[in-house]
Motif scaffolding. Structure first.
Motif, mmCIF file in Angstrom:
data_model
loop_
_atom_site.group_PDB
_atom_site.id
_atom_site.type_symbol
_atom_site.label_atom_id
_atom_site.label_comp_id
_atom_site.label_asym_id
_atom_site.label_seq_id
_atom_site.Cartn_x
_atom_site.Cartn_y
_atom_site.Cartn_z
ATOM 1 N N LEU A 110 0.845 -1.129 -0.227
ATOM 2 C CA LEU A 110 0.495 -0.023 0.202
ATOM 3 C C LEU A 110 0.840 1.010 0.240
ATOM 4 C CD1 LEU A 110 -2.924 1.015 0.252
ATOM 5 C CD2 LEU A 110 -1.973 1.232 2.432
ATOM 6 N N GLY A 111 1.180 2.869 -0.822
ATOM 7 C CA GLY A 111 1.209 3.336 -0.671
ATOM 8 C C GLY A 111 2.706 3.201 -0.961
ATOM 9 N N LEU A 112 3.603 3.761 -0.474
ATOM 10 C CA LEU A 112 4.761 3.985 -0.385
ATOM 11 C C LEU A 112 5.701 2.453 -0.241
ATOM 12 C CD1 LEU A 112 7.616 5.652 -0.999
ATOM 13 C CD2 LEU A 112 7.973 5.383 2.212
ATOM 14 N N ALA A 113 5.000 0.996 0.564
ATOM 15 C CA ALA A 113 5.588 0.052 0.203
ATOM 16 C C ALA A 113 5.643 -0.720 -1.542
ATOM 17 C CB ALA A 113 4.822 -1.014 1.203
ATOM 18 N N ILE A 114 4.137 -0.205 -1.973
ATOM 19 C CA ILE A 114 4.203 -0.650 -3.452
ATOM 20 C C ILE A 114 5.256 -1.390 -4.032
ATOM 21 C CG2 ILE A 114 3.449 -0.389 -5.825
ATOM 22 C CD1 ILE A 114 1.037 1.076 -4.833
ATOM 23 N N ASN A 115 6.735 -0.166 -4.271
ATOM 24 C CA ASN A 115 7.912 -0.828 -5.153
ATOM 25 C C ASN A 115 8.606 -1.885 -3.293
ATOM 26 O OD1 ASN A 115 7.495 1.490 -6.484
ATOM 27 N ND2 ASN A 115 8.593 2.974 -5.526
ATOM 28 N N ARG A 116 8.309 -1.600 -2.834
ATOM 29 C CA ARG A 116 9.222 -3.127 -1.833
ATOM 30 C C ARG A 116 8.566 -4.469 -2.115
ATOM 31 N NH1 ARG A 116 10.827 -2.683 4.397
ATOM 32 N NH2 ARG A 116 12.187 -1.514 3.211
ATOM 33 N N ALA A 117 6.919 -4.277 -2.137
ATOM 34 C CA ALA A 117 6.365 -4.948 -2.503
ATOM 35 C C ALA A 117 6.992 -6.156 -4.194
ATOM 36 C CB ALA A 117 4.617 -5.316 -2.765
ATOM 37 N N ILE A 118 6.953 -4.793 -4.896
ATOM 38 C CA ILE A 118 7.155 -5.601 -6.405
ATOM 39 C C ILE A 118 8.600 -6.551 -6.748
ATOM 40 C CG2 ILE A 118 8.294 -4.700 -8.703
ATOM 41 C CD1 ILE A 118 5.618 -2.412 -8.044
ATOM 42 N N ASN A 119 9.246 -5.899 -5.692
ATOM 43 C CA ASN A 119 11.109 -6.100 -5.540
ATOM 44 C C ASN A 119 11.115 -7.358 -4.732
ATOM 45 O OD1 ASN A 119 13.980 -6.324 -5.148
ATOM 46 N ND2 ASN A 119 13.869 -3.690 -4.762
ATOM 47 N N ILE A 120 10.695 -7.548 -3.932
ATOM 48 C CA ILE A 120 10.108 -8.525 -3.346
ATOM 49 C C ILE A 120 9.860 -9.986 -3.838
ATOM 50 C CG2 ILE A 120 8.836 -10.425 -1.335
ATOM 51 C CD1 ILE A 120 8.924 -7.680 0.567
ATOM 52 N N ALA A 121 8.603 -9.456 -4.700
ATOM 53 C CA ALA A 121 7.917 -10.516 -6.090
ATOM 54 C C ALA A 121 9.378 -10.987 -6.909
ATOM 55 C CB ALA A 121 6.469 -10.214 -6.724
ATOM 56 N N LEU A 122 9.364 -10.241 -7.423
ATOM 57 C CA LEU A 122 11.694 -9.877 -8.022
ATOM 58 C C LEU A 122 11.811 -10.676 -8.069
ATOM 59 C CD1 LEU A 122 10.793 -6.720 -10.473
ATOM 60 C CD2 LEU A 122 9.564 -8.567 -11.444
ATOM 61 N N GLN A 123 12.244 -10.670 -6.240
ATOM 62 C CA GLN A 123 13.503 -11.602 -5.665
ATOM 63 C C GLN A 123 12.816 -13.002 -6.227
ATOM 64 O OE1 GLN A 123 16.732 -10.396 -4.939
ATOM 65 N NE2 GLN A 123 16.490 -8.298 -5.639
ATOM 66 N N LEU A 124 12.176 -13.093 -5.139
ATOM 67 C CA LEU A 124 11.008 -14.418 -5.384
ATOM 68 C C LEU A 124 11.242 -15.306 -6.419
ATOM 69 C CD1 LEU A 124 8.336 -13.802 -3.265
ATOM 70 C CD2 LEU A 124 10.311 -14.891 -2.718
ATOM 71 N N GLN A 125 10.994 -14.311 -7.154
ATOM 72 C CA GLN A 125 11.161 -15.101 -8.693
ATOM 73 C C GLN A 125 12.873 -15.414 -9.747
ATOM 74 O OE1 GLN A 125 9.285 -12.691 -12.411
ATOM 75 N NE2 GLN A 125 8.621 -14.044 -13.276
ATOM 76 N N ALA A 126 13.278 -14.438 -9.349
ATOM 77 C CA ALA A 126 14.960 -14.733 -9.229
ATOM 78 C C ALA A 126 15.422 -15.556 -8.880
ATOM 79 C CB ALA A 126 15.038 -13.488 -9.559
ATOM 80 N N PHE A 127 15.049 -16.140 -7.649
ATOM 81 C CA PHE A 127 15.659 -16.871 -6.642
ATOM 82 C C PHE A 127 15.172 -18.308 -7.098
ATOM 83 C CE2 PHE A 127 16.220 -13.878 -3.153
ATOM 84 C CZ PHE A 127 17.780 -13.499 -3.525
ATOM 85 N N SER A 128 13.899 -18.087 -8.105
ATOM 86 C CA SER A 128 14.006 -19.850 -8.051
ATOM 87 C C SER A 128 13.675 -19.792 -9.778
ATOM 88 C CB SER A 128 12.099 -19.727 -8.488
ATOM 89 O OG SER A 128 11.523 -18.787 -9.208
ATOM 90 N N GLN A 129 14.379 -19.193 -9.852
ATOM 91 C CA GLN A 129 15.136 -19.504 -11.635
ATOM 92 C C GLN A 129 14.127 -19.454 -12.469
ATOM 93 O OE1 GLN A 129 18.048 -22.928 -10.853
ATOM 94 N NE2 GLN A 129 19.306 -21.165 -10.116
ATOM 95 N N GLY A 130 12.917 -18.638 -12.321
ATOM 96 C CA GLY A 130 12.078 -18.776 -13.562
ATOM 97 C C GLY A 130 11.429 -19.580 -13.173
ATOM 98 N N ALA A 131 10.747 -20.328 -12.037
ATOM 99 C CA ALA A 131 9.867 -21.081 -11.869
ATOM 100 C C ALA A 131 9.006 -20.292 -10.741
ATOM 101 C CB ALA A 131 9.966 -22.172 -11.056
ATOM 102 N N LEU A 132 9.022 -19.676 -10.593
ATOM 103 C CA LEU A 132 7.529 -18.952 -10.411
ATOM 104 C C LEU A 132 7.605 -17.483 -11.344
ATOM 105 C CD1 LEU A 132 8.657 -17.988 -6.389
ATOM 106 C CD2 LEU A 132 7.234 -19.388 -6.947
ATOM 107 N N GLN A 133 5.739 -17.772 -11.216
ATOM 108 C CA GLN A 133 5.184 -17.145 -12.508
ATOM 109 C C GLN A 133 4.247 -15.454 -11.314
ATOM 110 O OE1 GLN A 133 2.600 -19.029 -15.104
ATOM 111 N NE2 GLN A 133 4.479 -19.478 -15.642
ATOM 112 N N LEU A 134 4.288 -14.428 -11.472
ATOM 113 C CA LEU A 134 3.611 -13.451 -10.821
ATOM 114 C C LEU A 134 2.421 -12.958 -11.849
ATOM 115 C CD1 LEU A 134 7.387 -11.402 -10.755
ATOM 116 C CD2 LEU A 134 6.462 -12.899 -8.554
ATOM 117 N N ALA A 135 1.778 -12.398 -10.916
ATOM 118 C CA ALA A 135 0.443 -11.676 -11.242
ATOM 119 C C ALA A 135 -0.126 -10.510 -10.574
ATOM 120 C CB ALA A 135 -0.716 -13.453 -11.382
#
Length: 150
Positions: free
Chosen positions: A83-108
């Motif tokens: 929410l609000g200022l934490a939007i960038n952090r939420a996106i960053n966490i999701a992208l980090q999770l996807q990178a750590f999984s080597q592409g096994a995770l998908q995002l929506a």
């Protein structure tokens, strides 16, 4: 040709506190009030929901999300809310999770607008000042991080 500046500013409503027209008629000095922000109304809390904020350490939030995906519960998906200022952090966490999984995770991702309520309380309780409330809108993001079905 552009209008003179004085005419443009005269046509814009002067309402710096965001109150509706009926509330704006009350004479109020904003210095005499304390702003109290209420917590946002949250979505239903499920075990795989993670609410991201700016106060908690980034690595701790990332580790919590990773634990939910890899832990004994073994969730196939988690939902990250920012929410609000934490939007960038939420996106960053999701992208980090996807990178750590080597592409096994998908995002929506879905975005929304959340209505927040603020309370304005008079600083001097002896005076008969009114408690005022105002509403404002804030942006939110909801990211579903999941393993695709095989």
């Amino acid at each position: 040709m552009a209008e003179p500046r004085s005419q443009v500013s005269a046509s814009v409503p002067q309402n710096p506190l965001g109150f509706s027209a009926s509330e704006a008629t009350v004479e109020m000095d904003p210095v005499e009030y304390t702003l109290r922000k209420r917590l946002p109304r949250k979505l239903p809390k499920r075990r795989n929901d993670v609410y991201i904020n700016m106060k908690t350490d980034f690595k701790a939030q990332l580790a919590r999300c990773q634990k939910l995906l890899d832990g004994s519960a073994g969730h196939r998906e988690i939902c990250i809310h920012g929410l609000g200022l934490a939007i960038n952090r939420a996106i960053n966490i999701a992208l980090q999770l996807q990178a750590f999984s080597q592409g096994a995770l998908q995002l929506a991702a879905n975005t929304s607008t959340v209505e927040l309520i603020d309370d304005l309380e008079p600083e001097d309780p002896d005076e008969a000042g009114e408690h005022l409330t105002r509403t404002r809108n804030n942006s939110a993001i909801h990211i579903k991080v999941f393993y695709p079905s095989v």
